[in-house]
Design an enzyme around this catalytic site. Structure first.
Site, short mmCIF file in Angstrom:
data_model
loop_
_atom_site.label_atom_id
_atom_site.label_comp_id
_atom_site.label_asym_id
_atom_site.label_seq_id
_atom_site.Cartn_x
_atom_site.Cartn_y
_atom_site.Cartn_z
N GLY A 155 60.31 12.24 92.48
CA GLY A 155 59.33 12.99 91.84
C GLY A 155 58.88 14.45 92.56
O GLY A 155 59.87 14.72 93.57
N GLY A 156 57.93 15.25 92.27
CA GLY A 156 57.59 16.32 92.93
C GLY A 156 57.43 16.01 94.53
O GLY A 156 57.58 17.00 95.29
N PHE A 157 56.73 14.97 94.65
CA PHE A 157 56.62 14.86 96.09
C PHE A 157 57.52 14.25 97.02
O PHE A 157 57.77 14.27 98.19
CB PHE A 157 55.44 13.43 96.27
N GLY A 158 58.79 13.90 96.41
CA GLY A 158 60.11 13.51 97.14
C GLY A 158 60.45 12.27 96.52
O GLY A 158 60.42 11.90 95.38
N ASP A 194 45.94 12.07 87.71
CA ASP A 194 47.23 12.07 87.42
C ASP A 194 47.69 10.95 86.56
O ASP A 194 48.70 10.34 86.80
CB ASP A 194 48.03 12.57 88.47
N GLY A 211 63.73 6.32 92.56
CA GLY A 211 63.29 7.58 91.62
C GLY A 211 62.95 8.47 92.65
O GLY A 211 63.28 8.50 93.75
N LYS A 223 57.60 5.55 99.87
CA LYS A 223 57.52 7.05 99.14
C LYS A 223 57.89 7.87 100.17
O LYS A 223 57.23 8.00 101.33
CB LYS A 223 56.33 7.42 98.65
N VAL A 230 61.43 7.97 96.48
CA VAL A 230 60.98 6.55 96.58
C VAL A 230 62.38 5.59 96.70
O VAL A 230 63.17 5.59 95.88
CB VAL A 230 60.06 6.19 95.36
#
Length: 187
Positions: free
Chosen positions: A40-43, A156, A38, A59, A45
């Site tokens: 996300g905003g972080f990068g 979160d 997947g 991650k 996985v």
């Protein structure tokens, strides 16, 4: 440490958790798209497997995100300090060159949102499993807020940050926004 991250000194006490980039590249088949779980905003996985056959989730934080540095530091310094059956376990990290990687236990059933919003998977959520999931999330939060030697507020918590293991036990994940509070702090 092989890389630098602003206040890397705070990570030094967790240096035993540091993995080298080569072993992570090997485990994830060089971060292949086929292993991507997947984004996300972080990068992104990625799923990986070490040579000892241990499955992992990696991650990979975005290289151009200033917020990523803060989230990386949060996860390494906070998550490494606690263990509970309802919290995803941080196995280690890699801070090499401009790579910031967090290595977690692999949780095979993905996140709770995959079950809630998928009509087929939703059928696996009978009342007993829903109760078990809710109870497990509550136990994880109780540990973070009251029972841990550190008082941590997640900040979160949502269905995409609740991972489900093979027995549908919930594990709270993604502590990038988490904050550490003093034991007597109420706000």
């Amino acid at each position: 440490m092989k890389g630098k991250l602003g206040e890397a000194d705070e990570i030094l006490d967790t240096e035993a958790l540091q993995f080298d980039l080569g072993s992570i590249r090997t485990a994830t088949n060089n971060f292949s798209e086929a292993n991507k779980l997947g984004r996300g905003g972080f990068g992104a996985v990625y799923r990986g497997r070490f040579l000892n056959q241990e499955d992992i989730a990696v991650k990979r934080l975005s290289k151009d995100s200033a917020q990523g540095d803060i989230e990386f530091k949060n996860e390494v310094t906070l998550v490494a300090k606690f263990q509970h059956r309802n919290l995803v376990r941080l196995l280690g990290f890699c801070l090499e060159g401009n790579e910031r990687l967090l290595i977690y236990e692999f949780v095979p059933n993905a996140s709770l949102d995959h079950f809630i919003f998928d009509p087929t998977r939703r059928t696996h959520l009978d009342w007993d499993s829903r109760y078990k999931i809710i109870f497990g999330i509550g136990r994880g939060l109780l540990y973070l807020h009251e029972d841990s030697h550190l008082k941590i507020i997640h900040r979160d918590l949502n269905a995409s940050n609740i991972l489900l293991d093979v027995e549908m036990q919930p594990k709270i994940a993604d502590f990038g926004m988490a904050r550490l509070f003093d034991l007597d702090q109420t706000r």
